[in-house]
Write an enzyme that holds these catalytic residues in place. Structure first.
Site, PDB file in Angstrom:
ATOM      1  N   ILE A  81      -6.214  -5.192  21.386  1.00  0.00           N
ATOM      2  CA  ILE A  81      -5.048  -4.292  21.300  1.00  0.00           C
ATOM      3  C   ILE A  81      -3.933  -5.084  20.635  1.00  0.00           C
ATOM      4  CG2 ILE A  81      -3.328  -2.953  22.565  1.00  0.00           C
ATOM      5  CD1 ILE A  81      -5.302  -2.450  24.732  1.00  0.00           C
ATOM      6  N   TYR A 139       0.841  -1.212   0.000  1.00  0.00           N
ATOM      7  CA  TYR A 139       0.000   0.000   0.000  1.00  0.00           C
ATOM      8  C   TYR A 139       0.878   1.265   0.000  1.00  0.00           C
ATOM      9  CZ  TYR A 139      -2.827   3.765   1.923  1.00  0.00           C
ATOM     10  OH  TYR A 139      -3.425   4.989   2.137  1.00  0.00           O
TER      11      TYR A 139
HETATM   12  N1  UFG Z   1      -5.206  -1.272  16.410  1.00  0.00           N
HETATM   13  C1  UFG Z   1      -5.499  -2.129  17.457  1.00  0.00           C
HETATM   14  N2  UFG Z   1      -6.623  -2.885  17.359  1.00  0.00           N
HETATM   15  C2  UFG Z   1      -7.463  -2.838  16.302  1.00  0.00           C
HETATM   16  C3  UFG Z   1      -7.157  -1.946  15.240  1.00  0.00           C
HETATM   17  C4  UFG Z   1      -6.010  -1.179  15.328  1.00  0.00           C
HETATM   18  O1  UFG Z   1      -4.770  -2.225  18.432  1.00  0.00           O
HETATM   19  O2  UFG Z   1      -8.461  -3.577  16.286  1.00  0.00           O
HETATM   20  C5  UFG Z   1      -3.997  -0.448  16.513  1.00  0.00           C
HETATM   21  C6  UFG Z   1      -3.044  -0.673  15.369  1.00  0.00           C
HETATM   22  O3  UFG Z   1      -2.203  -1.747  15.639  1.00  0.00           O
HETATM   23  C7  UFG Z   1      -2.334   0.667  15.308  1.00  0.00           C
HETATM   24  C8  UFG Z   1      -3.390   1.675  15.763  1.00  0.00           C
HETATM   25  O4  UFG Z   1      -4.377   0.904  16.432  1.00  0.00           O
HETATM   26  O5  UFG Z   1      -1.294   0.704  16.209  1.00  0.00           O
HETATM   27  C9  UFG Z   1      -4.038   2.406  14.612  1.00  0.00           C
HETATM   28  O6  UFG Z   1      -4.438   1.451  13.657  1.00  0.00           O
HETATM   29  P1  UFG Z   1      -5.380   1.806  12.414  1.00  0.00           P
HETATM   30  O7  UFG Z   1      -5.604   0.529  11.681  1.00  0.00           O
HETATM   31  O8  UFG Z   1      -6.541   2.599  12.869  1.00  0.00           O
HETATM   32  O9  UFG Z   1      -4.494   2.791  11.554  1.00  0.00           O
HETATM   33  P2  UFG Z   1      -3.036   2.550  10.961  1.00  0.00           P
HETATM   34  O10 UFG Z   1      -2.118   3.359  11.805  1.00  0.00           O
HETATM   35  O11 UFG Z   1      -2.676   1.150  10.739  1.00  0.00           O
HETATM   36  O12 UFG Z   1      -3.276   3.080   9.496  1.00  0.00           O
HETATM   37  C10 UFG Z   1      -3.172   4.389   9.161  1.00  0.00           C
HETATM   38  C11 UFG Z   1      -3.981   4.673   7.910  1.00  0.00           C
HETATM   39  C12 UFG Z   1      -3.380   3.989   6.728  1.00  0.00           C
HETATM   40  C13 UFG Z   1      -1.951   4.317   6.637  1.00  0.00           C
HETATM   41  C14 UFG Z   1      -1.243   3.905   7.907  1.00  0.00           C
HETATM   42  C15 UFG Z   1       0.207   4.207   7.882  1.00  0.00           C
HETATM   43  O13 UFG Z   1      -5.311   4.254   8.105  1.00  0.00           O
HETATM   44  O14 UFG Z   1      -4.043   4.421   5.562  1.00  0.00           O
HETATM   45  O15 UFG Z   1      -1.828   4.638   8.963  1.00  0.00           O
HETATM   46  O16 UFG Z   1       0.876   3.453   8.843  1.00  0.00           O
HETATM   47  F1  UFG Z   1      -1.378   3.673   5.620  1.00  0.00           F
END
Ligand code: UFG
Length: 330
Positions: free
Chosen positions: A206, A140
Site C-alpha cells: 500500500i 504523462y
Molecule cells: N497503489 C498501491 N499499491 C500498488 C499500486 C497502486 O497502493 O502496488 C495505489 C496507488 O498509490 C494509487 C492507487 O493504488 O493510490 C491506484 O493506483 P494505480 O497505479 O492503479 O492507478 P493510478 O491512479 O496511479 O493511475 C491512473 C491511470 C493513469 C492515470 C492516473 C491519473 O492508470 O493512466 O490514474 O492519476 F494517469
C-alpha cells in the site's frame, strides 16, 4: 464506416475494438505491439506500425478507406514518464502530431482521443468537472494535455472534429474472457492485488497510509473497461451526428480507497491478501473522483457496470485465466 484504432492491441484499445465490432463497425487495428499483444487483435484488419510513421498511417487510412479514428496508442505509465520524459513526448506528442497530419492529408476529420484525469493534476475541488484547471504534474499527464491543445488548434485551423475522453481508473475485463489487463510491468492496483490472490505475488504494497482520507489510503474512481468502450462508441456517434468538438470525463463518481479495494478483492476471491504498508508513491494525489454528468447529459453515457464488485469480478475471472497461460506472447 471503417474506424482506425491506434493502440488496438492494448488493454483499453482492444476492448474498444471488440465493442465496436459487436456493434457492426469495421475496424482496422494499428499497433506496433511494443506493449500490446497480437492475441488481443480481434479485427481481421491489422497493420503493425508506430504512429510516428506518418507515411504508413496515410497508406493505412487510404487502403482501408478509413472514415474515423480512435487514438489509444501511447506510453501510459505515470512513474516511467518522470524518468523517461523523452519517450512520452516522442510517442504521445510527436506520434499524435503525425496522426493528426495523416488525417489532415487524407481528409479524415473525426477523432476520439484517449485522454486522462492526469491532465487535471492535484484537485482543487472534488468531484472533478471538465472545468477544473488543468495543471498536470507528470510528463504523462502533460503529454495528454498537449495533445488536447493540439486537437483544439487543428480543429480551428483544419476542421478536425474530436472528442477527448478523460478517463479515471480503467479496470475490469470483458466477460468473454478473451481480453483483460496485462501490462508489463504491471503497476495498477487491481491486477496487482488479484495477482497476490493467485499467488503470483507475495503481497501487495500500500503506497501511503497517511493521506488525508478516512482510512489514510488514496481514493480513486474505478471505471469498468466496457463502460469506457461504450463511451467511445457514443462519442463517435456524437461526432458523426455533426456535433462540435468537446471533452468529457469518464468515471462513476464513486471513490474507493486502496484498503477498500483490497478488502473487496479478498471478498470476491475468497483468498486472504497479504499487505505491506509502504511509503507514498511520488505524484499520487490523495483523492481523484470524477463528475461525469456532462458525458451523461451530452453523450447519453451511463456506466452499466458501475458496481465495484462487477469490476473486480471480471478482473478476477481474467486474472485466473491468464495465470494458466504459459505467457502472453506478442
Ligand atoms: N497503489 C498501491 N499499491 C500498488 C499500486 C497502486 O497502493 O502496488 C495505489 C496507488 O498509490 C494509487 C492507487 O493504488 O493510490 C491506484 O493506483 P494505480 O497505479 O492503479 O492507478 P493510478 O491512479 O496511479 O493511475 C491512473 C491511470 C493513469 C492515470 C492516473 C491519473 O492508470 O493512466 O490514474 O492519476 F494517469
Amino acid at each position: 464506416m471503417t474506424i482506425l484504432v491506434t493502440g488496438g492491441a492494448g488493454y483499453i484499445g482492444s476492448h474498444c475494438v471488440q465493442h465496436l465490432m459487436s456493434h457492426g463497425h469495421s475496424v482496422v487495428v494499428f499497433d506496433d505491439l511494443s506493449t500490446g499483444y497480437e492475441r488481443f487483435v480481434l479485427s481481421p484488419h491489422f497493420v503493425k506500425g508506430n504512429t510516428r510513421d506518418k507515411a504508413l498511417l496515410v497508406k493505412t487510412i487510404q487502403d482501408f478507406h478509413v472514415t474515423a479514428v480512435m487514438h489509444f496508442a501511447a506510453s501510459c505509465y505515470v512513474g516511467e514518464s518522470v524518468n523517461e520524459p523523452g519517450k512520452y513526448y516522442g510517442n504521445n506528442v510527436y506520434g499524435t502530431l503525425q496522426l493528426l497530419d495523416a488525417m489532415r492529408e487524407t481528409k479524415v476529420s473525426q477523432l476520439v482521443f484517449s485522454s486522462t484525469c492526469a491532465t487535471y493534476g492535484v484537485p482543487q475541488t472534488l468531484p472533478l468537472t471538465e472545468e477544473h484547471p488543468l495543471n498536470p504534474i507528470s510528463p504523462y499527464g502533460k503529454t495528454k494535455r498537449i495533445v488536447e491543445m493540439m486537437m483544439e488548434d487543428y480543429s480551428l485551423a483544419y476542421g478536425l472534429n474530436y472528442v477527448a475522453l478523460r478517463y479515471f481508473n480503467a479496470a475490469g475485463a470483458d466477460s468473454t474472457g478473451k481480453l483483460g489487463e496485462a501490462h508489463e510491468p504491471e503497476t495498477h492496483l487491481i491486477p496487482l492485488v488479484l495477482q497476490t490472490a493467485t499467488g503470483k505475488r507475495k503481497n501487495i504494497q500500500i503506497f501511503g497510509t497517511d493521506y488525508d482520507t478516512p482510512d489514510g489510503t488514496c481514493i480513486r474512481d474505478y471505471i469498468h473497461i466496457v463502460d469506457i468502450a461504450e463511451a467511445h462508441r457514443l462519442a463517435l456517434t456524437y461526432l458523426t451526428a455533426g456535433n462540435s468538438s468537446d471533452v468529457f470525463n469518464l468515471g462513476t463518481g464513486h471513490g474507493f480507497s486502496v484498503r477498500e479495494i483490497i478488502q473487496a478483492c479478498e471478498q470476491i476471491t475468497g483468498k486472504p491478501i497479504a499487505v505491506v504498508e509502504a511509503p507514498r508513491r511520488p505524484g499520487d494525489p490523495a483523492k481523484l473522483v470524477a463528475n461525469a454528468a456532462k458525458a451523461n447529459k451530452v453523450l447519453g453515457w451511463k456506466p452499466a457496470f458501475g458496481e465495484l464488485t462487477e469490476i473486480i469480478r471480471t478482473a478476477w475471472q481474467w486474472e485466473q485465466q491468464v495465470t494458466e497461460l504459459p505467457s502472453l506472447s506478442r
